[in-house]
Design an enzyme around this catalytic site. Structure first.
Site, short mmCIF file in Angstrom:
data_model
loop_
_atom_site.label_atom_id
_atom_site.label_comp_id
_atom_site.label_asym_id
_atom_site.label_seq_id
_atom_site.Cartn_x
_atom_site.Cartn_y
_atom_site.Cartn_z
N HIS A 1 -91.14 -70.03 109.09
CA HIS A 1 -91.68 -71.32 108.35
C HIS A 1 -91.23 -71.16 106.87
O HIS A 1 -91.58 -69.95 106.38
CB HIS A 1 -93.17 -71.56 108.35
CG HIS A 1 -93.54 -72.04 109.73
ND1 HIS A 1 -92.97 -72.14 111.00
CD2 HIS A 1 -95.05 -72.00 110.05
CE1 HIS A 1 -93.64 -72.46 111.93
NE2 HIS A 1 -94.98 -72.43 111.41
N CYS B 1 -100.67 -70.74 110.72
CA CYS B 1 -99.61 -70.07 110.04
C CYS B 1 -98.81 -70.39 109.03
O CYS B 1 -98.87 -69.41 107.92
CB CYS B 1 -98.62 -70.17 111.17
SG CYS B 1 -98.32 -71.87 111.68
N1 LIG Z 1 -96.72 -70.40 117.44
C1 LIG Z 1 -97.18 -70.18 116.32
O1 LIG Z 1 -96.57 -69.85 115.20
C2 LIG Z 1 -98.71 -70.07 116.20
C3 LIG Z 1 -99.12 -69.63 115.12
C4 LIG Z 1 -100.85 -69.40 114.98
C5 LIG Z 1 -101.45 -69.96 115.98
N2 LIG Z 1 -100.84 -70.50 117.15
C6 LIG Z 1 -101.92 -70.88 118.38
O2 LIG Z 1 -101.92 -69.93 119.32
C7 LIG Z 1 -101.75 -70.63 120.50
C8 LIG Z 1 -100.90 -70.37 121.52
O3 LIG Z 1 -99.49 -70.55 121.07
P1 LIG Z 1 -98.18 -70.08 121.44
O4 LIG Z 1 -97.26 -70.54 120.29
O5 LIG Z 1 -98.16 -68.73 121.82
O6 LIG Z 1 -98.13 -71.03 122.83
P2 LIG Z 1 -97.20 -70.71 123.97
O7 LIG Z 1 -95.88 -70.08 123.92
O8 LIG Z 1 -97.22 -72.00 124.81
O9 LIG Z 1 -98.18 -69.87 124.85
C9 LIG Z 1 -99.31 -70.13 125.43
C10 LIG Z 1 -100.17 -69.14 126.20
O10 LIG Z 1 -101.22 -69.18 126.64
C11 LIG Z 1 -101.59 -68.92 127.85
N3 LIG Z 1 -102.32 -70.00 128.87
C12 LIG Z 1 -102.00 -71.45 128.92
N4 LIG Z 1 -103.24 -71.72 129.70
C13 LIG Z 1 -104.10 -70.86 130.20
C14 LIG Z 1 -105.03 -70.41 130.86
N5 LIG Z 1 -105.65 -71.79 131.68
N6 LIG Z 1 -105.42 -69.36 130.96
C15 LIG Z 1 -105.17 -68.39 130.35
N7 LIG Z 1 -103.91 -68.54 129.73
C16 LIG Z 1 -103.21 -69.51 129.36
C17 LIG Z 1 -100.05 -69.31 128.53
O11 LIG Z 1 -99.97 -68.53 129.87
P3 LIG Z 1 -99.04 -69.10 130.99
O12 LIG Z 1 -97.55 -68.62 130.37
O13 LIG Z 1 -99.55 -68.32 132.36
O14 LIG Z 1 -99.06 -70.55 131.14
C18 LIG Z 1 -99.26 -68.44 127.29
O15 LIG Z 1 -99.46 -67.18 127.57
C19 LIG Z 1 -101.93 -71.97 120.26
O16 LIG Z 1 -103.43 -72.51 120.07
C20 LIG Z 1 -101.49 -72.21 118.86
O17 LIG Z 1 -102.00 -73.21 118.15
C21 LIG Z 1 -99.45 -70.40 117.28
#
Ligand SMILES: NC(=O)c1ccc[n+]([C@@H]2O[C@H](COP(=O)([O-])OP(=O)(O)OC[C@H]3O[C@@H](n4cnc5c(N)ncnc54)[C@H](OP(=O)(O)O)[C@@H]3O)[C@@H](O)[C@H]2O)c1
Length: 338
Positions: free
Chosen positions: A243, A131
């Site tokens: 950010h 990001c």
């Molecule tokens: N937030 C940011 O600004 C950002 C920016 C760039 C990249 N990212 C990357 O994107 C990813 C997710 O970020 P996030 O912020 O959206 O996290 P989050 O809010 O914690 O959401 C995680 C998601 O992954 C799903 N998940 C977890 N375990 C799983 C499994 N075994 N099978 C299928 N789905 C699963 C969760 O589903 P459940 O609800 O069912 O647990 C939820 O939908 C991370 O790798 C992060 O580094 C985030």
């Protein structure tokens, strides 16, 4: 005829924005599938203003016949399921850091290096950058074209949504708890985040920098120019979304501030809002929901022969994650890859 699109991690902070943005930008989808872990099976998630989707489990989903999958379930899950989707003929756009530095996986910011997309057929996977890297390279690209960026020193002020949904809850709960005289219990962050700032994002590496700082350096080289050196300090701040980066840039050639302003103004996806005399500069709260990367406080750095400093703000869930991923999907469609 439209496409079949899967959103993996649809119940998460990034996945929810992916669904919003697919609807907002009217991505040509005939069918959108929401996937998450087994614990979310059957949950309803919003898709646009008036539709909902019933969540299915990633583990049981067959990607045969799905054209594009936007993945954000965390690196360990992408590692297993992105290649599975790719092998079924689905193009994966992955938001996690897992594939970003693999040489045969394009790392793409559509306004900055759209040409890199060409190599995606090697693996059927395209990586979405970190990001903070995305918003930094968006501001650097027009300046690099003008005077060649040599070195960047950046300090980040990263919101808690960058660490996901539970991290946002932790800031909320700690803040509320402190007013009720409850002792904060750090879980998602290494230290108390409410009323504090934390100079650690991701794990520490052998040289004392964090993995987030390393990502900003190596991803900038891969996207923009391998000759650019980046020294980053990444800091988590108690802000929910948005950010900010304080960026100091050293150039190869002389650069005029007015020319830099013009180049930033003309660059697609960047908005220059910079009139400090009249109180005009952008703070994270003002960028929430925006598509653009917002640049303020552009000024000459007279301590080096050719240098400039600026303040760069963006919605990390949008341009820093979901919007960039949807733009990559749009690029695939525009260029006839699907
Ligand atoms: N937030 C940011 O600004 C950002 C920016 C760039 C990249 N990212 C990357 O994107 C990813 C997710 O970020 P996030 O912020 O959206 O996290 P989050 O809010 O914690 O959401 C995680 C998601 O992954 C799903 N998940 C977890 N375990 C799983 C499994 N075994 N099978 C299928 N789905 C699963 C969760 O589903 P459940 O609800 O069912 O647990 C939820 O939908 C991370 O790798 C992060 O580094 C985030």
């Amino acid at each position: 005829m439209g496409y079949k699109v899967a959103v993996v991690g649809a119940t998460g902070a990034v996945g929810a924005e992916m669904l919003n943005i697919l609807a907002e930008r009217r991505f040509p989808a005939d069918e959108v599938v929401a996937l998450a872990s087994r614990s979310s099976l059957g949950r309803e998630v919003s898709f646009g203003d008036d539709r909902t989707l019933t969540v299915q489990t990633l583990e049981d989903f067959d990607f045969e016949g799905t054209d594009i999958a936007l993945f954000s379930p965390g690196g360990a899950i992408s590692k297993v399921h992105a290649p599975r989707a790719a092998a079924a003929g689905c193009v994966v756009i992955d938001n996690t850091s897992h594939f970003r530095m693999e040489p045969d996986v394009p790392l793409v910011v559509p306004e900055v290096n759209p040409g890199a997309i060409a190599g995606f057929r090697e693996r059927n996977i395209i990586a979405n950058p970190n990001c903070s890297t995305i918003q930094m390279v968006m501001a650097l690209k027009p300046l690099h074209e003008l005077a060649i960026v040599k070195r960047v020193v950046v300090a980040t002020y990263q919101s808690v949504s960058g660490a996901g949904r539970e991290a946002m809850d932790e800031l909320f709960d700690q803040t509320k708890g402190i007013y009720e005289t409850k002792l904060p219990e750090p879980k998602q962050f290494p230290k108390q985040i409410a009323f504090n700032v934390i100079p650690q994002i991701d794990v520490f590496m052998e040289d004392g920098s964090t993995r987030e700082e390393w990502k900003m350096a190596v991803e900038t080289k891969k996207i923009l120019d391998p000759a650019i050196e980046v020294s980053a300090t990444c800091v988590r701040v108690p802000v929910f979304v948005g950010h900010a980066l304080a960026v100091n840039v050293e150039f190869e050639h002389e650069i005029d501030v007015d020319d830099a302003r013009e180049a930033l103004q003309e660059f697609e996806g960047v908005l220059l809002l910079d009139d400090p005399a009249n109180g005009e500069y952008v703070t994270p709260i003002e960028c929430v929901g925006e598509f653009a990367v917002l640049v303020s406080r552009l000024r000459r750095d007279t301590t080096v022969p050719s240098g400039m400093s600026m303040w760069v703000v963006a919605d990390n869930l949008r341009k820093g994650a979901a919007l960039n991923a949807v733009q990559i999907a749009e690029l695939l469609v525009q260029e006839g890859h699907l």
